[in-house]
Design a protein around this motif. Structure first.
Motif, mmCIF file in Angstrom:
data_model
loop_
_atom_site.group_PDB
_atom_site.id
_atom_site.type_symbol
_atom_site.label_atom_id
_atom_site.label_comp_id
_atom_site.label_asym_id
_atom_site.label_seq_id
_atom_site.Cartn_x
_atom_site.Cartn_y
_atom_site.Cartn_z
ATOM 1 N N MET A 1 51.640 38.658 34.812
ATOM 2 C CA MET A 1 50.756 38.687 33.647
ATOM 3 C C MET A 1 51.291 39.674 32.615
ATOM 4 S SD MET A 1 46.727 39.466 33.756
ATOM 5 C CE MET A 1 46.358 40.845 32.703
ATOM 6 N N ASN A 42 33.759 46.423 28.924
ATOM 7 C CA ASN A 42 33.662 45.022 28.521
ATOM 8 C C ASN A 42 34.989 44.509 27.971
ATOM 9 O OD1 ASN A 42 31.000 44.629 29.277
ATOM 10 N ND2 ASN A 42 30.237 45.558 27.397
ATOM 11 N N LEU A 44 37.923 45.637 28.830
ATOM 12 C CA LEU A 44 38.817 45.493 29.980
ATOM 13 C C LEU A 44 38.550 44.177 30.707
ATOM 14 C CD1 LEU A 44 40.914 46.938 31.844
ATOM 15 C CD2 LEU A 44 38.983 47.656 33.199
ATOM 16 N N LEU A 45 37.257 43.848 30.864
ATOM 17 C CA LEU A 45 36.874 42.601 31.525
ATOM 18 C C LEU A 45 37.432 41.413 30.747
ATOM 19 C CD1 LEU A 45 35.266 41.880 33.992
ATOM 20 C CD2 LEU A 45 33.223 41.752 32.600
ATOM 21 N N ALA A 48 41.076 40.982 31.286
ATOM 22 C CA ALA A 48 41.469 40.573 32.638
ATOM 23 C C ALA A 48 41.854 39.102 32.687
ATOM 24 C CB ALA A 48 40.337 40.860 33.620
ATOM 25 N N ASP A 68 41.657 31.511 29.635
ATOM 26 C CA ASP A 68 40.821 31.627 30.834
ATOM 27 C C ASP A 68 39.396 31.942 30.395
ATOM 28 O OD1 ASP A 68 39.703 32.015 33.243
ATOM 29 O OD2 ASP A 68 41.184 33.438 33.990
ATOM 30 N N LEU A 70 36.624 32.164 32.238
ATOM 31 C CA LEU A 70 35.727 32.856 33.169
ATOM 32 C C LEU A 70 35.487 34.323 32.800
ATOM 33 C CD1 LEU A 70 34.030 32.415 35.695
ATOM 34 C CD2 LEU A 70 35.953 33.242 37.028
ATOM 35 N N PRO A 71 36.559 35.116 32.512
ATOM 36 C CA PRO A 71 36.304 36.509 32.136
ATOM 37 C C PRO A 71 35.454 36.625 30.879
ATOM 38 C CG PRO A 71 38.623 36.183 32.542
ATOM 39 C CD PRO A 71 38.000 34.841 32.570
ATOM 40 N N LEU A 74 32.004 36.286 32.048
ATOM 41 C CA LEU A 74 31.628 37.524 32.727
ATOM 42 C C LEU A 74 31.365 38.630 31.714
ATOM 43 C CD1 LEU A 74 34.114 37.674 35.761
ATOM 44 C CD2 LEU A 74 31.943 36.502 35.580
#
Lengths: 137, 508
Positions: A1, A42, A44-45, A48, A68, A70-71, A74
């Motif tokens: 990554m 937040n 950082l999330l 990710a 992506d 999903l993060p 989240l």
């Protein structure tokens, strides 16, 4: 990554600022510390999920170009939660100000009483008394 | 069977919603609360029997298959802790309702108490049942946000400080939790626990250690592991009696459950865990020595609570099936006994008007029933045979004896901490129940939630406390079947395969 250096540095600065503010004695600073730290978390999330891509819509975009999602979901949940808790903390801080009359984290009455005790048995409370005293910001 | 799984979360949430809408009717709120929790307790009982017979039960929320969607998982460990926790919340709710009726009459309702109480129960259920790291975070937030409201509700100047400490520390640990979730996702690309169990093992060892330590610190703060325990004896004693009992019974144990689940599932070890052993010794000793220095009954109990978290950690430190199973049994016992002791402390302060031990005395003569209610859980906590505490400690000590030399040495600390616990509780007994009866101290803050020193108590308050004692005695009475079940739970936890197969299908 791959890592986006600017964003990584921003997260670092937000965490550093947040923790520094949390260590201060004024409630308002503690509160702002929580807010700043929350932003850092937040972000950082969000990071990710890797590098940004295109909107994940089946058929319109090739699957390998998807970002992506999903993060992001989240992070959205986490933002709502930190927002709600910030409001609660703000209300609590205000109430504390109204009740106590100043904006400062107070010492624990019980800790003070124990640390004043000069009886021979006071040696027993070493671990607890010290730990408490230092830990209360 | 799997359609039952969301109900322990949904029912309390629904109950909380009805409770808010119908906040004008005190009776409605009370009936809803008790009925919902009784239903959840029954469900938990069914789940416990079902999981023990057929292994983990899984529900995929919204029909999305496991690594993508959110899975709810019940296995023996979570079903057992859910059952015990719900029984405790039910008894504490009955106590709280009756305390309010005794103080303020049947008609007055509190708008916030019941909805928040039920939301907290929903959060606890979700934390036990979720199979997803991020949902675990949401469950903790649900539980903690409700607890923030309960601990700061109608506070005076002297209690707001404790509430502030509690909220700030919990918020900080929640943000760290979120950081850990983000790092886990960045490293593995999933937050499903069963999926993570496979993927974390493929990461470089250094990264595994970082993730493991972050989760340890997060749950360590929430579970009050020394040296991250300082907030607990500061905040719990300032909460109203039933709220303190609820927190003492549940919150730290839910965190320990999360620690146990993540460490066994994601970071398996072959050897005993030395760092955890050190933390366990520190927690046991600092907690119990702190308790000996206290003059405030609730603070003393809070330090004992911290100390006995160390016993749970000892089971985890041994890190074999026997140790983990002992920790599970100890958690079930610990939830009931601490909640009982805080309820009894609430009853004592209603008589004495103060929590200061040196201003009480002679309660054995004025209320002998209270003496019995204190004596049984006190002996249970200290681990005197034949109580549940003895059974659970024996399981831990046997696990330690079958392990390496360091674990066997720490078994001595376990015994020492138990004896010191007994000493601390005997001191309470001598000061509170023996001696000349003292006049009740007048209530320092008559305007706040708790009226003390009135000596007004009612039968249901005693009955709720006695009910919890019965649960604790039942753990001792059915120790054989229970220990058998926690052993199977421990084997499953360390094997990891049943959990993963149940969630992911045949894939791994």
């Amino acid at each position: 990554m791959t890592i986006n250096l600017v964003m990584a540095a921003t997260v670092g600065v937000l965490y550093g600022t947040g923790f520094t503010l949390l260590l201060s004695r004024s409630l308002m600073r503690v509160l702002i510390g929580v807010v700043v730290l929350g932003h850092g978390t937040n972000l950082l999330l969000q990071l990710a999920g890797g590098p940004p891509g295109r909107a994940p819509i089946l058929g319109a975009v090739a699957p390998e170009e998807f970002t992506d999602a999903l993060p992001q979901a989240l992070a959205l949940t986490a933002i709502v939660i930190t927002f709600a808790l910030t409001t609660f903390l703000l209300a609590l801080g205000y109430r504390s100000f109204v009740l106590v009359g100043h904006d400062e984290v107070q010492d624990d009455v019980e800790d003070r009483r124990i640390s004043r005790q000069k009886t021979p048995s006071a040696g027993l409370d070493d671990g607890d008394g010290d730990g408490d005293g230092e830990a209360t910001p | 069977m799997s359609y039952l799984l969301p109900l322990p979360v949904l029912l309390p949430m629904l109950g909380a919603a009805i409770s808010i809408v119908g906040s004008r009717s005190a009776t409605l709120q009370r009936v809803i609360g008790v009925v919902v929790l009784a239903a959840v307790a029954a469900l938990a009982g069914v789940l416990l029997v079902a999981t023990d017979r057929q292994g983990p039960i899984v529900t995929e929320l919204g029909g999305w298959p496991a690594p993508v969607g959110i899975a709810l998982v019940a296995d023996r460990l979570s079903a057992l802790l859910l059952l015990v926790s719900t029984l405790v919340t039910l008894a504490v709710l009955v106590y709280a309702i009756d305390q309010r009726i005794t103080d303020l009459g049947r008609a007055t309702a509190s708008t916030t108490f019941h909805p928040m109480y039920l939301m907290l129960c929903a959060g606890v259920s979700l934390a036990y049942l979720t199979g997803d790291l991020f949902t675990l975070f949401v469950a903790f937030e649900l539980m903690l946000t409700a607890s923030y409201v309960l601990i700061t509700r109608r506070t005076g100047a002297n209690r707001i400080r404790a509430g502030m400490t509690y909220v700030t520390v919990s918020l900080l640990s929640s943000l760290l939790f979120l950081t850990a979730v983000a790092m886990v996702y960045a490293a593995t690309g999933t937050v499903n626990l069963a999926d993570l169990a496979g993927r974390v093992g493929e990461l470089p060892p250094g990264l595994q250690t970082v993730l493991g330590m972050m989760l340890l610190v997060v749950f360590g703060i929430k579970a009050a592991i020394v040296p991250m325990h300082f907030w607990l004896p500061d905040s719990y004693p300032n909460a109203p009696g039933p709220v303190a009992a609820l927190f003492a019974g549940l919150l730290t144990k839910v965190s320990f459950y999360a620690l146990l689940r993540t460490q066994t599932l994601l970071f398996p070890r072959e050897e005993p865990w030395t760092l955890m052993l050190v933390l366990s010794v520190a927690t046991m000793l600092v907690g119990v020595l702190g308790a000996l220095a206290q003059n405030d009954l609730n603070r003393l109990l809070s330090f004992l609570l911290v100390s006995h978290i160390g016993f749970l950690l000892y089971g985890l430190a041994v890190f074999d099936a026997a140790g983990v199973s002992g920790a599970a049994l100890y958690a079930a016992h610990h939830i009931t006994v601490l909640a009982t002791l805080f309820l009894v402390s609430g009853l004592i302060t209603r008589r004495s008007g103060t929590v200061a031990l040196d201003r009480m005395g002679g309660l054995l003569r004025t209320s002998p029933g209270l003496a019995i209610l204190f004596a049984i859980p006190a002996l249970t906590l200290a681990g005197v045979p034949p109580t549940a505490g003895f059974v659970a400690k024996l399981a831990l000590l046997q696990a330690g004896a079958g392990s390496g030399p360091a674990e066997q040495a720490v078994a001595g600390v376990v015994v020492l901490a138990s004896l010191l616990t007994l000493y601390a509780l005997v001191r309470v007994w001598v000061r509170v129940f023996w001696g000349e009866p003292q006049a009740p101290v007048p209530d320092v803050d008559p305007a706040d939630e708790v009226l003390v020193g009135t000596a007004r108590t009612s039968v249901p308050m005693y009955a709720a406390t006695a009910g919890l004692i019965v649960v604790s005695l039942a753990i001792a009475a059915f120790a054989g079947p229970l220990a058998g079940m926690t052993e199977r739970a421990g084997v499953d936890l360390l094997d990891r395969e049943p959990y993963r197969v149940a969630v992911l299908g045949e894939a791994p």
